[in-house]
Write an enzyme that holds these catalytic residues in place. Structure first.
Site, short mmCIF file in Angstrom:
data_model
loop_
_atom_site.label_atom_id
_atom_site.label_comp_id
_atom_site.label_asym_id
_atom_site.label_seq_id
_atom_site.Cartn_x
_atom_site.Cartn_y
_atom_site.Cartn_z
CG ASP A 1 -0.98 38.50 2.65
OD1 ASP A 1 -0.97 37.31 2.10
OD2 ASP A 1 -1.88 39.12 2.49
CB SER A 2 2.37 41.42 -1.38
OG SER A 2 2.60 40.21 -1.88
CG ASN B 1 5.37 34.06 -5.37
OD1 ASN B 1 5.99 34.24 -6.17
ND2 ASN B 1 4.34 34.58 -5.29
CE LYS C 1 8.17 43.38 -8.39
NZ LYS C 1 7.64 42.04 -8.42
CE1 TYR D 1 -4.04 39.98 -10.71
CE2 TYR D 1 -2.57 39.73 -8.83
CZ TYR D 1 -3.84 39.38 -9.31
OH TYR D 1 -4.84 38.63 -8.79
N GLY E 1 8.63 33.85 -6.98
CA GLY E 1 8.75 35.33 -7.62
C GLY E 1 9.08 36.20 -6.30
P1 ITT Z 1 3.13 33.08 0.16
O1 ITT Z 1 1.81 33.24 0.72
O2 ITT Z 1 3.58 31.61 0.00
O3 ITT Z 1 4.26 33.91 0.36
P2 ITT Z 1 1.63 33.99 -2.31
O4 ITT Z 1 1.96 34.11 -3.73
O5 ITT Z 1 0.33 32.93 -1.98
O6 ITT Z 1 3.02 33.19 -1.66
P3 ITT Z 1 0.44 36.09 -1.09
O7 ITT Z 1 -0.45 35.22 -0.44
O8 ITT Z 1 1.11 37.32 -0.42
O9 ITT Z 1 1.69 35.42 -1.74
O10 ITT Z 1 -0.23 36.61 -2.33
C1 ITT Z 1 0.34 37.73 -3.13
C2 ITT Z 1 -0.24 37.60 -4.63
O11 ITT Z 1 -0.35 39.13 -4.91
C3 ITT Z 1 0.85 37.06 -5.53
O12 ITT Z 1 0.24 35.73 -5.91
C4 ITT Z 1 0.51 37.89 -6.82
O13 ITT Z 1 -0.53 37.56 -7.44
C5 ITT Z 1 0.27 39.33 -6.21
N1 ITT Z 1 1.52 40.21 -6.06
C6 ITT Z 1 2.21 40.38 -4.90
N2 ITT Z 1 3.11 41.05 -5.05
C7 ITT Z 1 3.32 40.99 -6.46
C8 ITT Z 1 4.35 41.66 -7.28
O14 ITT Z 1 5.48 42.28 -6.63
N3 ITT Z 1 4.33 41.31 -8.48
C9 ITT Z 1 3.22 40.94 -9.19
N4 ITT Z 1 2.26 40.50 -8.49
C10 ITT Z 1 2.39 40.42 -7.02
#
Ligand code: ITT
Length: 297
Positions: free
Chosen positions: A71-72, A10, A189, A168, A12
């Site tokens: 994971d977030s 990701n 941020k 989000y 971002g």
């Molecule tokens: P990796 O597993 O490869 O790190 P991913 O995007 O799949 O990338 P996650 O499984 O942790 O990561 O999913 C996190 C999702 O939660 C992410 O795609 C966003 O939709 C949301 N998210 C997490 N942190 C965020 C943030 O700081 N701002 C906005 N949305 C966030």
């Protein structure tokens, strides 16, 4: 400058980590060749389970290096904590006719946000509370060393605001400074976000562990060197070997002194002195090994 390897697909998240890293004088780098590595299946039921799994599996590709993964997601109280661990695939029912946990790929941010807005359509402003959660795991050679949790409390708006950030962010209003996360600069941020909070705990842990080791080498050893940490790992090993050799040589010397109390000469001298010398050298080796294991834990 310390270098930290992040395992994420990701961009971002990478930008967020880079923003947080600047404040702490560390450099962020992706795991080398990340895009060609097999994707880790995120089937855990908690943020922690998924973060550990990602950090452990990706760390196997860079032996000896510490790898950080997070994971977030967004937990919305009125939706009983959804989208939660399924944040990245929340729109799967709309786009692929599958539940988020069955989806094979992430769904795009706009579609995820649209689903959140639809689910919250009849929820009053006062009840639109929620939080971003980030669990960060650090692993080396397939083993998790520690995990850290950061959260940020906010309100889910009824329409997007702001163009920075990802996921989000445009829906997440942060009352403390009266902006959505998509209206924050990278620096803001990193200061207020769940990821920034978890990252600070991680850095504290690194520094705390370094202190505990009283200069015998920190868990950041592998992060400090610009060559990807190899020189620090080698020097840690070299220190270990050196300690074993010093103990062995010391004990052998004591053995020699004890042995030389005898009045033997020639072959008799070797016959008389060698056994106690060897015996003490073995004890030295054993003590050196135990000692070096203790300080390198
Ligand atoms: P990796 O597993 O490869 O790190 P991913 O995007 O799949 O990338 P996650 O499984 O942790 O990561 O999913 C996190 C999702 O939660 C992410 O795609 C966003 O939709 C949301 N998210 C997490 N942190 C965020 C943030 O700081 N701002 C906005 N949305 C966030």
């Amino acid at each position: 400058m310390r270098r930290i390897l992040i395992a994420t697909s990701n961009p971002g998240k990478l930008r967020d980590f880079a923003g947080a890293a600047v404040r702490h004088g560390v450099e962020i780098a992706g795991v080398p060749g990340f895009s060609s590595l097999p994707t880790v299946v995120e089937d855990g039921e908690t943020f922690e389970a998924n973060a550990r799994k990602k950090a452990e599996e990706y760390s196997r590709y860079v032996p000896g290096e510490m790898v950080v993964a997070d994971d977030s997601g967004l937990e919305i109280d009125a939706l009983n904590g959804a989208p939660g661990v399924h944040s990245a695939r929340y729109a799967a029912p709309d786009l692929h006719n599958k539940e988020p946990h069955e989806a094979d790929a992430n769904t795009d941010d706009d579609a995820n946000n649209a689903r959140v807005l639809r689910e919250l359509k009849n929820v009053s402003a006062a009840e639109r509370t929620g939080r971003f959660v980030c669990v960060l795991a650090v692993a080396r050679d397939g083993k998790t060393l520690a995990t850290f949790r950061g959260t940020a409390e906010g309100i889910i708006l009824d329409e997007p605001r702001g163009t920075n950030g990802f996921g989000y962010d445009p829906l997440f209003y942060f009352p403390q400074i009266g902006k959505t996360f998509a209206e924050l600069t990278a620096e803001e941020k990193s200061k207020y976000s769940h990821r920034g909070a978890a990252f600070r705990l991680f850095l504290d842990w690194c520094d705390g562990s370094a202190l505990e080791r009283r200069g015998f080498g920190s868990p950041l050893g592998s992060l400090r060197a610009a060559d990807g940490g190899k020189s620090d790992i080698l020097s840690a090993r070299a220190r270990k070997i050196l300690k074993i050799l010093i103990w062995t040589a010391g004990m052998a010397f004591v053995g020699f002194l004890i042995g030389s109390e005898t009045t033997s000469t020639g072959w008799d001298l070797w016959r008389d002195e060698l056994p106690p010398t060897l015996f003490l050298a073995c004890i030295g080796l054993l003590l050196g090994w135990i000692f070096s294991r203790k300080i390198s834990k």
